[in-house]
Structures are given as structure tokens and as C-alpha cells.
Motif scaffolding. Structure first.
Motif, short mmCIF file in Angstrom:
data_model
loop_
_atom_site.label_atom_id
_atom_site.label_comp_id
_atom_site.label_asym_id
_atom_site.label_seq_id
_atom_site.Cartn_x
_atom_site.Cartn_y
_atom_site.Cartn_z
N MET A 143 0.84 -1.20 0.00
CA MET A 143 0.00 0.00 0.00
C MET A 143 0.88 1.25 0.00
SD MET A 143 -2.69 1.02 3.01
CE MET A 143 -3.67 2.51 2.98
N TYR A 144 0.54 2.21 -0.84
CA TYR A 144 1.25 3.49 -0.81
C TYR A 144 0.32 4.59 -1.32
CZ TYR A 144 1.92 2.95 -5.89
OH TYR A 144 1.72 2.81 -7.24
N LEU A 145 0.60 5.81 -0.89
CA LEU A 145 -0.21 6.96 -1.30
C LEU A 145 0.19 7.35 -2.72
CD1 LEU A 145 -2.32 9.09 -0.51
CD2 LEU A 145 -0.41 10.51 0.33
N PHE A 146 -0.74 7.16 -3.64
CA PHE A 146 -0.46 7.47 -5.04
C PHE A 146 -0.68 8.95 -5.33
CE2 PHE A 146 -1.82 7.96 -9.46
CZ PHE A 146 -0.77 7.33 -10.14
N ARG A 147 -1.76 9.52 -4.73
CA ARG A 147 -2.08 10.92 -4.99
C ARG A 147 -2.81 11.51 -3.79
NH1 ARG A 147 -5.74 12.06 -10.10
NH2 ARG A 147 -7.45 11.85 -8.59
N ALA A 148 -2.25 12.57 -3.25
CA ALA A 148 -2.90 13.27 -2.14
C ALA A 148 -3.82 14.35 -2.69
CB ALA A 148 -1.86 13.86 -1.21
N ALA A 149 -4.96 14.53 -2.04
CA ALA A 149 -5.93 15.53 -2.50
C ALA A 149 -5.63 16.89 -1.91
CB ALA A 149 -7.34 15.10 -2.10
N GLU A 150 -6.04 17.89 -2.65
CA GLU A 150 -5.96 19.24 -2.12
C GLU A 150 -7.20 19.52 -1.28
OE1 GLU A 150 -5.50 21.84 -5.40
OE2 GLU A 150 -3.50 21.09 -5.95
N GLY A 151 -7.17 20.60 -0.49
CA GLY A 151 -8.33 20.95 0.32
C GLY A 151 -7.92 21.28 1.74
N ASN A 152 -8.79 22.06 2.42
CA ASN A 152 -8.48 22.44 3.80
C ASN A 152 -9.18 21.49 4.77
OD1 ASN A 152 -11.22 23.29 4.05
ND2 ASN A 152 -10.67 25.20 3.02
N LYS A 153 -9.02 21.77 6.05
CA LYS A 153 -9.55 20.88 7.06
C LYS A 153 -11.07 20.81 7.05
CE LYS A 153 -5.66 21.26 10.28
NZ LYS A 153 -5.25 21.60 11.67
N LYS A 154 -11.72 21.85 6.51
CA LYS A 154 -13.19 21.86 6.50
C LYS A 154 -13.76 21.07 5.32
CE LYS A 154 -13.65 26.30 8.90
NZ LYS A 154 -14.22 27.67 8.85
N THR A 155 -12.91 20.78 4.36
CA THR A 155 -13.37 20.04 3.18
C THR A 155 -13.64 18.59 3.56
OG1 THR A 155 -12.02 21.44 1.76
CG2 THR A 155 -12.81 19.36 0.82
N PRO A 156 -14.83 18.05 3.22
CA PRO A 156 -15.06 16.62 3.46
C PRO A 156 -13.98 15.80 2.73
CG PRO A 156 -17.09 17.70 2.83
CD PRO A 156 -15.99 18.70 2.59
N ARG A 157 -13.51 14.77 3.40
CA ARG A 157 -12.37 14.01 2.84
C ARG A 157 -12.64 12.51 2.98
NH1 ARG A 157 -6.89 15.07 1.65
NH2 ARG A 157 -7.27 17.25 2.17
N VAL A 158 -12.21 11.79 1.94
CA VAL A 158 -12.29 10.32 1.98
C VAL A 158 -10.94 9.75 1.55
CG1 VAL A 158 -14.77 10.18 1.55
CG2 VAL A 158 -13.17 10.20 -0.38
N GLN A 159 -10.75 8.48 1.90
CA GLN A 159 -9.56 7.73 1.47
C GLN A 159 -10.02 6.65 0.50
OE1 GLN A 159 -6.59 8.92 2.63
NE2 GLN A 159 -7.91 10.45 3.66
N ALA A 176 -12.11 9.90 -7.79
CA ALA A 176 -11.54 11.00 -7.01
C ALA A 176 -11.74 12.33 -7.74
CB ALA A 176 -10.06 10.74 -6.75
N ASP A 177 -11.58 12.30 -9.05
CA ASP A 177 -11.79 13.51 -9.83
C ASP A 177 -13.26 13.94 -9.78
OD1 ASP A 177 -9.13 13.49 -10.51
OD2 ASP A 177 -9.43 12.46 -12.42
N LEU A 178 -14.18 12.97 -9.88
CA LEU A 178 -15.61 13.29 -9.83
C LEU A 178 -16.00 13.86 -8.46
CD1 LEU A 178 -17.21 10.23 -11.67
CD2 LEU A 178 -16.88 12.55 -12.56
N LEU A 179 -15.47 13.27 -7.40
CA LEU A 179 -15.79 13.77 -6.06
C LEU A 179 -15.35 15.21 -5.90
CD1 LEU A 179 -14.79 10.61 -3.98
CD2 LEU A 179 -17.06 11.68 -4.01
N ALA A 180 -14.19 15.52 -6.47
CA ALA A 180 -13.68 16.88 -6.34
C ALA A 180 -14.47 17.86 -7.19
CB ALA A 180 -12.20 16.92 -6.72
N SER A 181 -14.72 17.49 -8.45
CA SER A 181 -15.34 18.43 -9.40
C SER A 181 -16.84 18.56 -9.19
CB SER A 181 -15.05 17.99 -10.83
OG SER A 181 -15.60 16.70 -11.08
N ASP A 182 -17.51 17.46 -8.85
CA ASP A 182 -18.98 17.48 -8.77
C ASP A 182 -19.51 17.72 -7.35
OD1 ASP A 182 -18.84 16.92 -11.44
OD2 ASP A 182 -19.58 14.85 -11.29
N PHE A 183 -18.69 17.39 -6.33
CA PHE A 183 -19.24 17.45 -4.97
C PHE A 183 -18.31 18.13 -3.96
CE2 PHE A 183 -21.30 13.94 -7.10
CZ PHE A 183 -22.64 14.19 -6.85
N GLY A 184 -17.17 18.60 -4.41
CA GLY A 184 -16.27 19.31 -3.51
C GLY A 184 -15.71 18.45 -2.40
#
Length: 901
Positions: A725-741, A756-764
Motif C-alpha cells: 500500500m502506498y499513497l499514489f495521490r494526495a488531495a488538495e483541500g483544507n480541514k473543513k473540506t469533506p475528505r475520503v480515502q 476522485a476527480d468526480l468527487l472533487a469536481s462534482d461534490f467538492g
């Protein structure tokens, strides 16, 4: 006049046809007898063949029989002199028989919980002792020796022999089947449990024969390619007649005949009994097996009757005795040996007055002593000598024995014999007296072990015979090869570590290029063994045909149809590729031979077996387990892996479970890589562990046939790839942004990236994306940490690798793969956040990949939906956002569950 012609008794039919002119028949038989007497068997054989051919050409309905009469193949006059001291060998064999019984009786003295088998070795003791004393070379520092696949149920006899030789102690014998906390002996041949003793795991019946065949062929491969000298080595495989009902036992014998494996000898212990009753109660298993093996191109030697029958057969001028032998079925033979001499006189000889008269001068004891060939060392030696001297064909020896030989009323020749774990005092007394054992009555129920003194004639004889055969013991196993192959640097796969740019390739293609690199390596290239079951073109390996050749002992006797093409089909005596046909179990057995060569031949090899993953562990799972037991080292590549990657093939071709099946084998290291650099790192790690460190593991790697662009390897991810297991891509966003792994592997990892792209673009929603090449290795590491914590309650707890990686990464965790949910669910105990898993449970389908992923609910839209749903459950977003995703992505809420469709 010779007496070798067998005539049926007057008034009977031959092959269902009544003799309408007995006088003419007698003239023909007299003529044949004359040829045999004055010109010999070869001339008679030629004349008979000519008559048969001529009869068929003239339209006569000439019957065909592939079996020979129910007598010994080797006549008395062609038996070689016996080279050993039969009296000493009988005493040693008798001690061995007793100790084998005593082991099981002592282990089960308190109860029969441990079990064990008494009868199998008693029936085959002579078969093994003749091999030990006169034929088998054990491995030494300079000679890898012969290979012997021992029949598993006879294991007590092999331990007893090793005890007599001084290789095992009384304490070890007393720990038979008690291994958890003792220096015990495993119930059957298991190299994993006794790595310095057993070479091959054989008790899963049927696996010994198929593995022996491919071991013999691999010796020819090593010789043909000039890697090792194997011409003077033989592979011996012992099995039972009942075991031949297992498809694997006989399933590959045609390969042995076709490949002219004259270094292979099968010894089939025909004691006429299965575990429950007779093998062929209404027929003759020896005759049946003779026909099967002859038809497959084997040399067949039958050892049916012992020397005590020779005078009777010599007097059988009418052929009536041979006819009686022919007409009796195995159920009757079993019954005879469960009774006594008087019963045999009445029910075997008594059917015909002439036969009753033939034994009138014999006592009942002498009638009972008419032994079967498998218990006569003279007959067995003659068969073994003929087998090792035979060239051009493999040999099978069909030796007739009695199950439970010597056990008397406790089970000799009885249906109950296989399950016997105990013997009453009277049966032990009979056994002792029969074999002349020095045990007083008062000690019988103490089951003492018997061992000749170091300076006794028996001990000296054993030492002399071992020295004459080279000094090595049988069985014994080499744990490490004497030489270690160099491991290429990871940079050897530099092309696979780089980005493919706009070019799209599959992980299968990346692997094939790596394989080419390894095969061209000047130091280890010759040791690489590609193995394919008739799917080379599917995997893009046809370019290797001309470059490296397909191994064939006879080369190429024809001009291939595609000879004018650059990548023509090339068979070669020195070919490197093993092309096994549509035969995954055979290919797996071939892989095991190569993967254990470091031990068996002191010649480390690097086998790569690639096949349709769906036809892997579920088709040869027993062999995959045996590979682990064998301490095999090599690579297994499951091509076209995943439930949705092989778009058009459908239900029986779509693999969603191979990683579940591979995970149950403790030393099978499994990976499901997505990108070419992951494949490179994993293969390099496998080479390091198996070839460099000589670690007893093997690697299973799934490969896809889906083409896409591959990125360059991120810096510093090698350890994470190997650990799983390794982190392939970390997401941008602040602490208030809903976040998933988001976790993913294999072909579905790209859907995870898209989600991951859809979650960011369509739902923040911010999504960290993790590549998980091995959920299985993560689980194993997590269980190690969990166990350590449980056993060390006062020390600082260890954290699993999964916990460590996710510790500073907030939000629910969603894992998606192209396999059953149970695959990614393995790490659930080590995920401290809410954890949702997507997978492809259910039967496969044929369709486009996009449709299949939608159907199984593992595409980017379902990954996005699942992430939103878990966030909503945690109160981080309103449920309306989940409903919005269902509408936006046109998901049917009433769609049937694919797991049940």
C-alpha cells in the motif's frame, strides 16, 4: 516341446467364440510351439504380427487386445541373479515392518485420535526395500541422486527405515503425528514440515504421479539445454491401484509416452483394495492398467506371481492354471487372501479337478505360501532391473500384493484394513512369529522398537549397500542450493519504471518485456523458464518462439506452417519455453519441477508460469497447495485477471476469486498491480527473496489485458509497493473540506482515480488515492501485529502498516477491486475509520468493460456514490447529496444485486 502356450479348458470359448475345429486349432498351436522352441520368441512375435496384419487386410475381424496374459512379464529363465543377501534383507525388512506398526500403535495407545496407517506399508515393504538396497542413489554433495515419490499412506514404514539407519530417534518416532510442540514426524510426506527429509508431498492422492511425470520431463529439459547432467538419474513414483482412479494419476501418462521419458518408473502397488473395499471387485485392475499404460506408450512389467508359483506354472502344460488365473476377478483374489490355505485350495484350485490334483501333494500351509509377486524380492528385483535398463519409453511396474500383509486376523486382505489403527495381542503374536521378531510375550503390548546393534551384520549390510549406491540416504532433501544466482538491479527494468507517455500498454505487455529482459541477461538468462499452457499468443509471447524456442526432445521434425514469418513456431531440442498445451494442472506440475530444482537438482531455476487466471487456483488449487508444501520458488502470473477485464469471454473466464484462493497458501505472496513500475518492483522483490536470499516463498501476480497509459514511478514508493500500500495521490483541500480515502488495485484502480476527480469536481470532496498492490500482504502483516499485541500486553502496542498509513489521513475509507469483496475486506480489522468495500461478487458476464463495471457496481460512479454515502452516514454531508449523485450518474436504485443475478 515348450509349455508356454495357454489353452482354455475343453468345452470353453475363446473371446466368446466356440472352437468348431479343435484339431485344426491344435495344428496351429503345435506350429507356434515349434517356432518358439527352435527359433525363439522374436520370430514368433514377427509371424504373429504378419498374420494379424494380413488378416485385417483380407477383411477378417481380427480382435485387438492390448493386454497380455495374467502372468509375470519376465519369465523365470530371464530373471537376473539376485545380488543381495536375502536372509539379511528379510531380517531388516521384518524389523522395519514391526517398527512401522509399533509407531502407529504407540501413538494410538491412549485413543485412536491421532490415527495412522498400518496396512499400506505392509503390502509394499518389499517394493521399497529392494529399491533402497539395490537401486536408489540418495543425494550427496556431488550427486543429486534419484528422485522417489513415496506413497503417502506408507509413511510409517519410511520413518521406521530411517530409524534403523540411525537417522531418526525413538523420541521422534514416539512423536509421530505430534508436531505442534515436539520434534515430531508429520503424518505424511511434507517438505514444509520436515525440510531435510521429505522431497515431495504426495499424500493428496493423484498429485504424486503427475508431479513425477513433469519432474522426469524437467530432467530431460535440463539435460537438453546443457544446464545439468541428468542422464543417469531416474524418477520413481509409488502409488496404489486405487489411487489410479484419481484423474491426476493417469491424466498425464500420455505425455510421458510421447516424450519418451525412459528416466521415469511408476511402481503401482496393486493390493486390489481401495480405502473401503476392492478396487475392481468385478474385474482385474492389473489388466485394466496394463491396457491404459500400453496404449499411452509405456513399457509395462507385470509382477503378479511370486517364486513359489514357478513350479506349478512350469507343470501347467495344458494352460488350465493360467486360465484359472485369468478368470478369477479381483474380488475373489482379495477374498482368498483374507482366509487360509484350505480355503484357497477349495475355492481357487478346487474349481477344476486337474488343478486340485496339481496341489494335492502340498499342505495347506504350502498352498497359503503361494506368494504374490510384490512380496518376492527376486521378482521385484528383476522388474526394477529391467525398468532401469529399458530405453525409449517410461516403465510402469504393476506389482500384485496383499493389503495388510502379515496382519492376519487384524486385517490381512480385509475391507476394513485401511482404517486399522490397532492390533490385538493375538494378532501381534502371529505377526511376531511370522517375521521372526525377538520380542518376548510380556513385551508385546509395550510395542518396543527394534534396532540392530551398530556392529551387527544387519547394520553393516545397510552401510555397505548405501555406500555401494553412493552414500546418500533416501528420502532426504537439500534445503539450499550450493550456488546462489545473482539478482539484477531494479534498474534492469528501467523501461518499465518510466512513463509510457501517450502509448497505451497492458501490465501483461509490461511483464512480457521484463521477461525478455531477464532471458537475455548474461548471468541468469539461461535459468529463466517460461511456462505457458497454449496461450502464448494471447499474452503477446509469440515473439519468443523463434528467439528462444519451444523445448522438444526431438527438435522439429516438420516445416512449420508459418516458417516464412518472422515469429514462426519453432520447436527445438534446446528450446527454453515449456509449452504444455491446454493443460493448466500439467503446466503447474511442470512449474513445480522448475521451482524446486534448486533442491532436487542443486540447480536453481527461475520459472514464470503465465495463464488465464480464472483457470488457476480453482483448477489446480491442490497443486498450488502442494507447491507451498514443496517450498517451491518461482513466479505464477494470472493473466487477464479480474472479473471485468476480459470483456467478451463471460462467466467461466472472468476471474474474481483467484486472490482469495491464493491467500490461503501461507507462503504464496500475492499482488494485484496496476502499473508497469509496480510489476517491475514486485518481480525484482521476488527475485531478491527467492533467488538472492533463497527464501521458500513463491509469488502470484495478476496481470491485465487492458491497455492504458502508465505513469513514471513516483519517488520512494518501492517499500509501499512491496508491503502492499502506498499513497499514489494526495488531495488538495483544507480541514473543513469533506475528505475520503480511496483504495484500489489492479484494473479498477483507474476507476478509483476517476472517482476522485468526480468527487472533487462534482461534490467538492477531497479524496486521497491509495494504490494497494496487495491486500493479502497487508492482512498478514496486520495479523502479525495483532498477535504480538495480544501476547505482549504490558508493552507498547504495535500498529499495523495499514493503521500507520491511514493514521493522519481522515475520513471514511472506500476500497474497490475487480475481485470479491472478501479480497479487500481482509484489512477491515486494521482500518479505524468507517470502511466500505466494493467488489465483483457473483457470476461473470460478457460485455464491454465499461458495462461490466457498471453492472458489478465498481465503476467510477459507484465508487463516488459509495464515498458520498459513507460521508453522509458520518453526518459530514446531507443525504440529499447522495440522492443527487444517483440522479446525476443515472444509477437505477432498483437494479438487481449482481451478487445474486
Amino acid at each position: 516341446m515348450t509349455d508356454t502356450i495357454t489353452n482354455p479348458p475343453t468345452g470353453t470359448m475363446t473371446n466368446g467364440v466356440t472352437d468348431v475345429d479343435p484339431n485344426e486349432t491344435e495344428e496351429w498351436l503345435d506350429a507356434l510351439a515349434s517356432v518358439l522352441e527352435f527359433e525363439g520368441g522374436d520370430r514368433a512375435h514377427y509371424l504373429l504380427d504378419r498374420l494379424i496384419v494380413e488378416g485385417r487386410h483380407k477383411g477378417a475381424p481380427v480382435p485387438y487386445s492390448i493386454t497380455t496374459p495374467y502372468i509375470n512379464t519376465i519369465p523365470v529363465e530371464k530373471q537376473p541373479p539376485y545380488p543381495g543377501d536375502q536372509a539379511i534383507e528379510w531380517r531388516i525388512r521384518s524389523l522395519n515392518r514391526w517398527n512401522a506398526v509399533a509407531m502407529v500403535l504407540r501413538a494410538n495407545k491412549e485413543s485412536s485420535e491421532l490415527g495412522g496407517h498400518i496396512a499400506s506399508f505392509q503390502s509394499s515393504a518389499t517394493l521399497y526395500h529392494v529399491g533402497w538396497d539395490h537401486f536408489w542413489r540418495g543425494p550427496t554433495e556431488t550427486d543429486p541422486g534419484d528422485l522417489v515419490f513415496f506413497q503417502g499412506h506408507s509413511a510409517p514404514g519410511f520413518y521406521a527405515r530411517a530409524f534403523i539407519e540411525g537417522r531418526l530417534t525413538e523420541e521422534q518416532l514416539d512423536n509421530f503425528r505430534q508436531e505442534a510442540f515436539n520434534d515430531g514426524l508429520p503424518s505424511y510426506p511434507h517438505p514444509w514440515l520436515k525440510p531435510d527429509f521429505w522431497q515431495f508431498p504426495t499424500v493428496s492422492m493423484g498429485l504424486g504421479p503427475i508431479m513425477a511425470i513433469y519432474q522426469a520431463r524437467f530432467l530431460k529439459y535440463l539435460e537438453g539445454r546443457g544446464i545439468a547432467s541428468t542422464a543417469d538419474r531416474h524418477v520413481w513414483c509409488f502409488l496404489g491401484d486405487g489411487e489410479c482412479d484419481e484423474p491426476e494419476s493417469l491424466g498425464a501418462i500420455s505425455l510421458a509416452g510421447r516424450e519418451h521419458l525412459d528416466n521415469l518408473i511408476f511402481v503401482i502397488n496393486c493390493n486390489l483394495q481401495r480405502l473401503d473395499g476392492p478396487v475392481r471387485g468385478n474385474g482385474k485392475i492389473i489388466q485394466e492398467l496394463e491396457g491404459v499404460f500400453r496404449g499411452a506408450g509405456w513399457n509395462v512389467i507385470k509382477v503378479i506371481w511370486g517364486s513359489n508359483w514357478d513350479p506349478l506354472l512350469a507343470r501347467d502344460t495344458s494352460g488350465l492354471l493360467k486360465h484359472r488365473m485369468e478368470e478369477c476377478v479381483d474380488g475373489e483374489y482379495q477374498d482368498f487372501k483374507s482366509k487360509d490355505g484350505a480355503y484357497v485350495r477349495e475355492n481357487f484350485f478346487g474349481k477344476y479337478p486337474e488343478l486340485r490334483e496339481m496341489v494335492a501333494n502340498l499342505t495347506d500351509e504350502q498352498v497359503w505360501a503361494l506368494n504374490r509377486g510384490g512380496h518376492d524380492p527376486v521378482k521385484v528385483y528383476a522388474a526394477y532391473r529391467a525398468a532401469v535398463e529399458h530405453t525409449g519409453e517410461p516403465t510402469v511396474i504393476l506389482a500384485k500384493t496383499v493389503k495388510g500383509y502379515g496382519m492376519g486376523e487384524a486385517g490381512e486382505g480385509q475391507n476394513i484394513t485401511h482404517q486399522q489403527k490397532k492390533m490385538a495381542e493375538n494378532a501381534l503374536r502371529v505377526f511376531r512369529n511370522r517375521f521372526g521378531l525377538p520380542i518376548p510375550d510380556e513385551d508385546l503390548l509395550k510395542y518396543p522398537y527394534l534396532k540392530p546393534a551398530d556392529d551387527s551384520p544387519e547394520s553393516r549390510y545397510l552401510a555397505e549397500r548405501r555406500a555401494a549406491l553412493g552414500g546418500g540416504s533416501v528420502p532426504s532433501r537439500r534445503q539450499k542450493s550450493s550456488t546462489t544466482l545473482p539478482v539484477p538491479e531494479l534498474s534492469a527494468f528501467q523501461t518499465q519504471l518510466q512513463s509510457t507517455g501517450d502509448r497505451q500498454i497492458s501490465t501483461t505487455m509490461a511483464f512480457v518485456r521484463m521477461l525478455n529482459t531477464l532471458m537475455r541477461d548474461k548471468q541468469i538468462g539461461a535459468r529463466v523458464v517460461p511456462i505457458v499452457p497454449d496461450e502464448s499468443r494471447t499474452f503477446g509471447m509469440e515473439g519468443m518462439f523463434r528467439q528462444f524456442g519451444i523445448f522438444s526432445q526431438v527438435g522439429q521434425l516438420y516445416r512449420p506452417q508459418d516458417a516464412d514469418q518472422l515469429m514462426f513456431y519453432k520447436e527445438d531440442k534446446k528450446g527454453q519455453i515449456l509449452q504444455e498445451g491446454i493443460n493448466e494442472p500439467g503446466a503447474m506440475a511442470s512449474w513445480i519441477a522448475a521451482a524446486t530444482s534448486y533442491s532436487v537438482n542443486d540447480t536453481p531455476m527461475i520459472p514464470f508460469f503465465i495463464y488465464y487466471s480464472m483457470f488457476g487456483f480453482q483448477r489446480f488449487g491442490d497443486l498450488a497447495w502442494a507447491a507451498g508444501d514443496s517450498r517451491a520458488r518461482g513466479f505464477i502470473l494470472g493473466g487477464t485477471a479480474g472479473r471485468t477485464t476480459l470483456a467478451g469471454e463471460g462467466l467461466q473466464h472472468d476471474d474474481g476469486q483467484s486472490h482469495i484462493q491464493s491467500s490461503v497458501i501461507p507462503n504464496c505472496i500475492s499482488y494485484d498491480p496496476t502499473f508497469s513500475y509496480e510489476v517491475a518492483v514486485i518481480v525484482h522483490e521476488g527475485l531478491r527473496r527467492m533467488i538472492g536470499e533463497q527464501e521458500d516463498v513463491y509469488f502470484y501476480i495478476t496481470l491485465m489485458n487492458e491497455n492504458y497509459e502508465h505513469p513514471e514511478m513516483p519517488e520512494g514508493v518501492e517499500e509501499g509497493i512491496i508491503k502492499g500500500m502506498y499513497l499514489f495521490r494526495a488531495a488538495e483541500g483544507n480541514k473543513k473540506t469533506p475528505r475520503v480515502q480511496l483504495l484500489g488495485s489492479g484494473t479498477i484502480f483507474r476507476e478509483v482515480l476517476a472517482a476522485a476527480d468526480l468527487l472533487a469536481s462534482d461534490f467538492g470532496v477531497a479524496a486521497d488515492v491509495w494504490s494497494v498492490p496487495s491486500f493479502t500482504e497487508l492482512r498478514r502483516e496486520g495479523l502479525d501485529a495483532e498477535r504480538w499485541n495480544r501476547l505482549h500486553p504490558t508493552e507498547e502496542p504495535k500498529r499495523s502498516y495499514v493503521e500507520t498509513m491511514l493514521a493522519d489521513r481522515p475520513g471514511p475509507v472506500i476500497a474497490s477491486t475487480d475481485y470479491l469483496r472478501a479480497f479487500a475486506d481482509q484489512i477491515r480489522p486494521f482500518v479505524n475509520q468507517p470502511y466500505a468495500v466494493l467488489g465483483t461478487d457473483g457470476f461473470g458476464r460478457s460485455d464491454y468493460r465499461k458495462a461490466l463495471r457498471r453492472f458489478f457496481e465498481v465503476d467510477r460512479h459507484f465508487v463516488t456514490l459509495t464515498a458520498l454515502h459513507t460521508l453522509a452516514q458520518q453526518g459530514q454531508i446531507p443525504q440529499e447529496r447522495v440522492a443527487e449523485a444517483i440522479s446525476k450518474y443515472d444509477i437505477d436504485p432498483e437494479k438487481r444485486n449482481p451478487m445474486r443475478t
